[in-house]
Design a protein around this motif. Structure first.
Motif, PDB file in Angstrom:
ATOM      1  N   GLN A 276      48.060  28.914  47.089  1.00  0.00           N
ATOM      2  CA  GLN A 276      47.356  28.642  45.840  1.00  0.00           C
ATOM      3  C   GLN A 276      45.847  28.528  46.020  1.00  0.00           C
ATOM      4  OE1 GLN A 276      49.633  25.187  44.412  1.00  0.00           O
ATOM      5  NE2 GLN A 276      50.315  26.440  42.688  1.00  0.00           N
ATOM      6  N   ILE A 277      45.398  28.195  47.231  1.00  0.00           N
ATOM      7  CA  ILE A 277      43.958  28.122  47.489  1.00  0.00           C
ATOM      8  C   ILE A 277      43.276  29.437  47.097  1.00  0.00           C
ATOM      9  CG2 ILE A 277      42.242  28.102  49.364  1.00  0.00           C
ATOM     10  CD1 ILE A 277      43.092  25.359  48.901  1.00  0.00           C
ATOM     11  N   THR A 278      43.963  30.550  47.273  1.00  0.00           N
ATOM     12  CA  THR A 278      43.375  31.876  47.045  1.00  0.00           C
ATOM     13  C   THR A 278      43.448  32.323  45.593  1.00  0.00           C
ATOM     14  OG1 THR A 278      45.447  33.130  47.367  1.00  0.00           O
ATOM     15  CG2 THR A 278      44.205  32.505  49.344  1.00  0.00           C
ATOM     16  N   GLU A 279      44.023  31.512  44.727  1.00  0.00           N
ATOM     17  CA  GLU A 279      44.521  31.996  43.436  1.00  0.00           C
ATOM     18  C   GLU A 279      43.595  31.889  42.223  1.00  0.00           C
ATOM     19  OE1 GLU A 279      49.036  31.994  42.271  1.00  0.00           O
ATOM     20  OE2 GLU A 279      48.170  30.036  41.859  1.00  0.00           O
ATOM     21  N   PRO A 280      42.657  30.944  42.132  1.00  0.00           N
ATOM     22  CA  PRO A 280      41.970  30.707  40.855  1.00  0.00           C
ATOM     23  C   PRO A 280      41.358  31.941  40.200  1.00  0.00           C
ATOM     24  CG  PRO A 280      41.517  28.899  42.343  1.00  0.00           C
ATOM     25  CD  PRO A 280      42.266  29.929  43.142  1.00  0.00           C
ATOM     26  N   TRP A 281      40.570  32.727  40.958  1.00  0.00           N
ATOM     27  CA  TRP A 281      39.954  33.896  40.332  1.00  0.00           C
ATOM     28  C   TRP A 281      41.002  34.916  39.937  1.00  0.00           C
ATOM     29  CZ3 TRP A 281      35.813  34.437  37.784  1.00  0.00           C
ATOM     30  CH2 TRP A 281      34.637  33.773  38.137  1.00  0.00           C
ATOM     31  N   ILE A 282      42.045  35.059  40.725  1.00  0.00           N
ATOM     32  CA  ILE A 282      43.102  36.020  40.401  1.00  0.00           C
ATOM     33  C   ILE A 282      43.776  35.638  39.094  1.00  0.00           C
ATOM     34  CG2 ILE A 282      45.384  36.830  41.138  1.00  0.00           C
ATOM     35  CD1 ILE A 282      44.272  36.760  44.028  1.00  0.00           C
ATOM     36  N   LYS A 283      44.049  34.347  38.895  1.00  0.00           N
ATOM     37  CA  LYS A 283      44.663  33.911  37.641  1.00  0.00           C
ATOM     38  C   LYS A 283      43.732  34.169  36.460  1.00  0.00           C
ATOM     39  CE  LYS A 283      47.609  30.613  37.381  1.00  0.00           C
ATOM     40  NZ  LYS A 283      48.336  29.332  37.368  1.00  0.00           N
ATOM     41  N   ALA A 284      42.429  33.968  36.666  1.00  0.00           N
ATOM     42  CA  ALA A 284      41.475  34.208  35.587  1.00  0.00           C
ATOM     43  C   ALA A 284      41.353  35.694  35.280  1.00  0.00           C
ATOM     44  CB  ALA A 284      40.110  33.627  35.953  1.00  0.00           C
ATOM     45  N   LEU A 285      41.405  36.526  36.296  1.00  0.00           N
ATOM     46  CA  LEU A 285      41.241  37.971  36.113  1.00  0.00           C
ATOM     47  C   LEU A 285      42.494  38.634  35.575  1.00  0.00           C
ATOM     48  CD1 LEU A 285      39.363  38.802  39.423  1.00  0.00           C
ATOM     49  CD2 LEU A 285      38.396  38.936  37.123  1.00  0.00           C
ATOM     50  N   PHE A 286      43.656  38.265  36.108  1.00  0.00           N
ATOM     51  CA  PHE A 286      44.902  38.943  35.762  1.00  0.00           C
ATOM     52  C   PHE A 286      45.808  38.137  34.836  1.00  0.00           C
ATOM     53  CE2 PHE A 286      43.633  40.757  39.851  1.00  0.00           C
ATOM     54  CZ  PHE A 286      43.772  42.116  39.619  1.00  0.00           C
ATOM     55  N   GLY A 287      45.584  36.832  34.745  1.00  0.00           N
ATOM     56  CA  GLY A 287      46.448  36.004  33.907  1.00  0.00           C
ATOM     57  C   GLY A 287      47.791  35.688  34.531  1.00  0.00           C
ATOM     58  N   VAL A 288      47.993  36.048  35.819  1.00  0.00           N
ATOM     59  CA  VAL A 288      49.233  35.748  36.529  1.00  0.00           C
ATOM     60  C   VAL A 288      48.882  35.204  37.909  1.00  0.00           C
ATOM     61  CG1 VAL A 288      50.765  37.381  35.359  1.00  0.00           C
ATOM     62  CG2 VAL A 288      49.338  38.165  37.264  1.00  0.00           C
ATOM     63  N   SER A 289      49.900  34.698  38.609  1.00  0.00           N
ATOM     64  CA  SER A 289      49.686  34.149  39.937  1.00  0.00           C
ATOM     65  C   SER A 289      49.640  35.264  40.969  1.00  0.00           C
ATOM     66  CB  SER A 289      50.811  33.167  40.279  1.00  0.00           C
ATOM     67  OG  SER A 289      52.002  33.876  40.571  1.00  0.00           O
ATOM     68  N   VAL A 290      49.386  34.883  42.228  1.00  0.00           N
ATOM     69  CA  VAL A 290      49.313  35.870  43.303  1.00  0.00           C
ATOM     70  C   VAL A 290      50.670  36.494  43.602  1.00  0.00           C
ATOM     71  CG1 VAL A 290      47.270  34.919  44.400  1.00  0.00           C
ATOM     72  CG2 VAL A 290      49.524  33.996  44.998  1.00  0.00           C
ATOM     73  N   ALA A 291      51.741  35.948  43.048  1.00  0.00           N
ATOM     74  CA  ALA A 291      53.059  36.551  43.235  1.00  0.00           C
ATOM     75  C   ALA A 291      53.203  37.850  42.453  1.00  0.00           C
ATOM     76  CB  ALA A 291      54.153  35.571  42.815  1.00  0.00           C
ATOM     77  N   SER A 292      52.299  38.113  41.518  1.00  0.00           N
ATOM     78  CA  SER A 292      52.432  39.275  40.635  1.00  0.00           C
ATOM     79  C   SER A 292      51.355  40.321  40.827  1.00  0.00           C
ATOM     80  CB  SER A 292      52.425  38.813  39.173  1.00  0.00           C
ATOM     81  OG  SER A 292      53.515  37.962  38.915  1.00  0.00           O
ATOM     82  N   VAL A 293      50.469  40.122  41.792  1.00  0.00           N
ATOM     83  CA  VAL A 293      49.435  41.116  42.060  1.00  0.00           C
ATOM     84  C   VAL A 293      49.654  41.697  43.455  1.00  0.00           C
ATOM     85  CG1 VAL A 293      47.751  40.002  40.557  1.00  0.00           C
ATOM     86  CG2 VAL A 293      47.766  39.457  42.999  1.00  0.00           C
ATOM     87  N   SER A 294      49.299  42.961  43.620  1.00  0.00           N
ATOM     88  CA  SER A 294      49.421  43.586  44.931  1.00  0.00           C
ATOM     89  C   SER A 294      48.346  43.047  45.868  1.00  0.00           C
ATOM     90  CB  SER A 294      49.275  45.097  44.800  1.00  0.00           C
ATOM     91  OG  SER A 294      47.933  45.446  44.479  1.00  0.00           O
ATOM     92  N   ILE A 295      48.553  43.284  47.149  1.00  0.00           N
ATOM     93  CA  ILE A 295      47.539  42.881  48.125  1.00  0.00           C
ATOM     94  C   ILE A 295      46.213  43.558  47.797  1.00  0.00           C
ATOM     95  CG2 ILE A 295      46.883  42.957  50.569  1.00  0.00           C
ATOM     96  CD1 ILE A 295      49.896  43.035  51.225  1.00  0.00           C
ATOM     97  N   TYR A 296      46.285  44.838  47.450  1.00  0.00           N
ATOM     98  CA  TYR A 296      45.052  45.570  47.148  1.00  0.00           C
ATOM     99  C   TYR A 296      44.339  44.979  45.939  1.00  0.00           C
ATOM    100  CZ  TYR A 296      41.813  49.240  45.926  1.00  0.00           C
ATOM    101  OH  TYR A 296      40.671  49.922  45.623  1.00  0.00           O
ATOM    102  N   GLU A 297      45.087  44.668  44.878  1.00  0.00           N
ATOM    103  CA  GLU A 297      44.475  44.074  43.691  1.00  0.00           C
ATOM    104  C   GLU A 297      43.824  42.739  44.034  1.00  0.00           C
ATOM    105  OE1 GLU A 297      47.337  45.812  40.122  1.00  0.00           O
ATOM    106  OE2 GLU A 297      48.062  44.197  41.409  1.00  0.00           O
ATOM    107  N   ALA A 298      44.481  41.953  44.875  1.00  0.00           N
ATOM    108  CA  ALA A 298      43.925  40.656  45.265  1.00  0.00           C
ATOM    109  C   ALA A 298      42.644  40.828  46.068  1.00  0.00           C
ATOM    110  CB  ALA A 298      44.951  39.865  46.070  1.00  0.00           C
TER     111      ALA A 298
END
Length: 638
Positions: A276-298
């Motif tokens: 979860q440490i890696t997640e805040p911007w990803i949630k803001a950008l994609f609206g989902v957690s890191v479980a739903s984005v590819s490594i490349y997208e992250a």
């Protein structure tokens, strides 16, 4: 890879909401909408200054839900007004731009009617306005910034034409504002429920994730379990190969087809808290957690791991040449990581458009005074005016007539009415188009229903004193594992006579973003999760949101003196259950041939009806809304 899968991920135009009354779906659409908008329609309310539950405010979606969920619409409509040259359904940036371009093309005498189901215009570009100590403070209710570097010439030229001055906006903002400059000093807040104690650490976390400076000391300052600490250090340093034996081609395929969460947990060995440490911007950008984005997208959105996953000769932006955009470094281009922002976000863009369409709404004609102008909402729907903007009006049926005209029917203040027009542009929620236009072929309806809008809450909190927030010396925080993933002060932008408060004890507006979609479990797609998030938001009351807001502020700033009972003056929660446009995701969407993606098939014009909204571009950005309007006006103009 199809151009529709391009990952134009820099900073999303940040990231619905009413809980249905019991049995509302079984009631008449006229009843569920009721008469509660008369005061606003008569000009007794100034919408930007309203607090409490905003965004998709109570009453705004009742008629639409009755139609979409129960197929209910009035059977009789009163025909009103003269024939319009154009009716636009939806007064967000796309709809307003369409009206502006149509009027520009056909002259000032063109008769245009805009309909919107909300009590304010702008769509997600929503202005939140507060008064404290006799001065006006502003907050961003949704759409936040202008990504000039990602704009095409047409969108950029149009914005400049209506009065947007990108240079003055950059010069007017405090240089270290975290949303304006991703490389700035900012905070990382770890909450007690996930990390044991409430603590906030300052740093340049975007640079830390990239391995710049003394990143190892920064990671150790987080006081994570030893396995998480070492895992993050190895991930950032690139000293450990987490995919041994994979060729460059296999590694690239793995990055595009594997979730970032599974990589972090299974290959790096991080705990859920470490992930979860890696997640805040990803949630803001994609609206989902890191479980739903590819490594490349992250990685493309700034998450740690590029050094460990990419060979030195392969930059993250080059992993898929057809997907990537040129990436400037800050040294090469000081503006590469900085985005122009108005103090009320892109609400000022909507206001500029409205003032061009209806000059009587506000005095002045410069960009600088658009921020401080008080709009006279009684002028929006003035009888006899060539352009009329009718709020609180929910479209329920739009059809081509046999005589070459279009009928647009809607419900306003409990009345069912129909207007006739030579052309119509649908610029609202793309998923509503099949319900508005029963004549559509089934395949087009299916394409329009494919995308699911991203649910989120954008909350602004007015504090009587900003001392507890300002003492840390940073403008914003990433908040892994918290209700709000990003927290910052409202954009500190000086424009004309508008000067943001800067003294320690001055009032301050705190801006907070919550991504509503839950984490994936099993094979759920991002669209599944967005639907679940939407239902969750619809079930939340303002009191629920308020409690979560105050709890997080207490955890973040209690140690520096924050007291909710004495410090909080007002809360405006913009709840967008149908939020930003759906953007295709690598893990959940196929790659369609060019021209055959759902948004491309769904936006085909229907007779004299065209479609313009960011949904029709599958891209949640201001420039996408403008590009869609340009296309739609071109269609109706023949």
């Amino acid at each position: 890879m199809n151009k529709d899968k391009k990952l134009k991920i820099t900073r999303r135009d940040f990231l619905d909401g009413v809980a249905l009354m019991g049995g509302a779906a079984a009631l008449s659409p006229l009843y569920v909408f009721g008469e509660n908008t008369q005061e606003a329609l008569s000009g007794g309310v100034y919408p930007p200054a309203l607090t409490g539950l905003r965004g998709n405010h109570p009453g705004s979606y009742d008629v639409a839900h009755a139609l979409a969920r129960g197929g209910q619409r009035p059977t009789e409509f009163e025909e009103i007004d003269d024939v319009y040259d154009l009716v636009v359904v939806g007064a967000g940036i796309s709809g307003l731009t369409a009206a502006y371009l149509f009027r520009k093309r056909f002259g000032a005498a063109a008769k245009i009617l805009l309909l919107d189901n909300h009590d304010d215009f702008g769509g997600h570009a929503r202005r939140n306005e507060f008064t404290a100590d006799g001065r006006t403070l502003l907050g961003v209710g949704g759409s936040l910034n202008l990504e000039q570097a990602a704009m095409g010439d047409s969108a950029r030229s149009l914005l400049e034409e209506i009065g947007v001055d990108f240079t003055s906006l950059r010069q007017g903002i405090e240089p270290d504002y975290v949303i304006h400059d991703a490389m700035s000093l900012h905070g990382l807040y770890l909450n007690a429920s996930v990390y044991g104690t409430d603590r906030a650490m300052n740093g340049q976390w975007s640079l830390t994730w990239a391995g710049a400076g003394d990143f190892k000391s920064a990671i150790r300052s987080l006081q994570l379990p030893p396995s998480d600490e070492q895992g993050l250090i190895n991930l950032i340093s690139g000293e450990q190969d987490f995919l041994p034996g994979m060729s460059a081609q296999e590694r690239e395929q793995f990055m595009h087809s594997t979730s970032y969460e599974s990589f972090l947990s299974e290959h790096v060995g991080l705990s859920p808290g470490g992930v979860q440490i890696t997640e805040p911007w990803i949630k803001a950008l994609f609206g989902v957690s890191v479980a739903s984005v590819s490594i490349y997208e992250a990685l493309y959105s700034g998450a740690p791991g590029a050094a460990a996953l990419l060979p030195p000769t392969l930059e993250a932006s080059d992993a898929d040449p057809e997907n990537a955009e040129p990436q400037d470094t800050e040294a090469e281009n000081p503006d590469a990581y900085r985005y122009p922002i108005y103090p009320d976000g892109n609400a000022s863009v909507a206001r500029l458009l409205v003032r061009h369409l209806i000059p009587e709404v506000a005095a002045g004609n410069t960009e600088e005074n658009i921020v401080t102008s008080i709009f006279d909402y009684t002028q929006l729907d003035r009888e006899g005016a060539p352009v009329r903007l009718r709020l609180n009006s929910t479209a329920v049926n739009v059809r081509n007539r046999d005589d070459g005209f279009v009928d647009a029917s809607y419900v306003v203040a409990g009345k069912a009415q129909t207007v006739r027009a030579k052309h119509c542009i649908l610029a609202g929620y793309g998923g509503m188009v099949p319900h508005l236009c029963p004549e559509l072929p089934p395949a087009q309806k299916e394409s329009l229903a494919y995308g699911v809008k991203v649910p989120f809450i954008c909350t602004n909190v007015l504090l009587r004193s900003g001392a507890a927030v300002r003492k840390a010396g940073v403008s914003g925080y990433q908040c892994p594992g918290s209700f709000y993933s990003l927290v910052a002060t409202a954009p500190p932008v000086s424009q004309g006579n508008f000067q943001p408060p800067t003294k320690l004890d001055d009032p301050v507006v705190v801006w907070m973003i919550h991504a509503a979609a839950p984490s994936a479990s099993g094979d759920q797609s991002s669209r599944d999760l967005y639907r679940l998030g939407r239902h969750q938001l619809l079930s939340m009351s303002f009191e629920d949101i308020e409690a979560a807001t105050l709890s997080q502020l207490e955890g973040m700033f209690g140690a520096t003196g924050f007291n909710a009972e004495t410090d909080v003056e007002a809360i405006t929660a913009n709840r967008w259950a149908h939020g930003y446009a759906y953007e295709y995701m690598e893990l959940h969407d196929p790659v369609w041939p060019e021209g055959e993606a759902p948004h491309e098939l769904g936006r085909a014009p229907i007779g004299r009806i065209s479609i313009a909204n960011s949904d029709s571009e599958a891209h949640a950005y201001v420039q996408s809304a403008i590009d869609a309007a340009i296309r739609a006006v071109g269609e109706v103009a023949g």
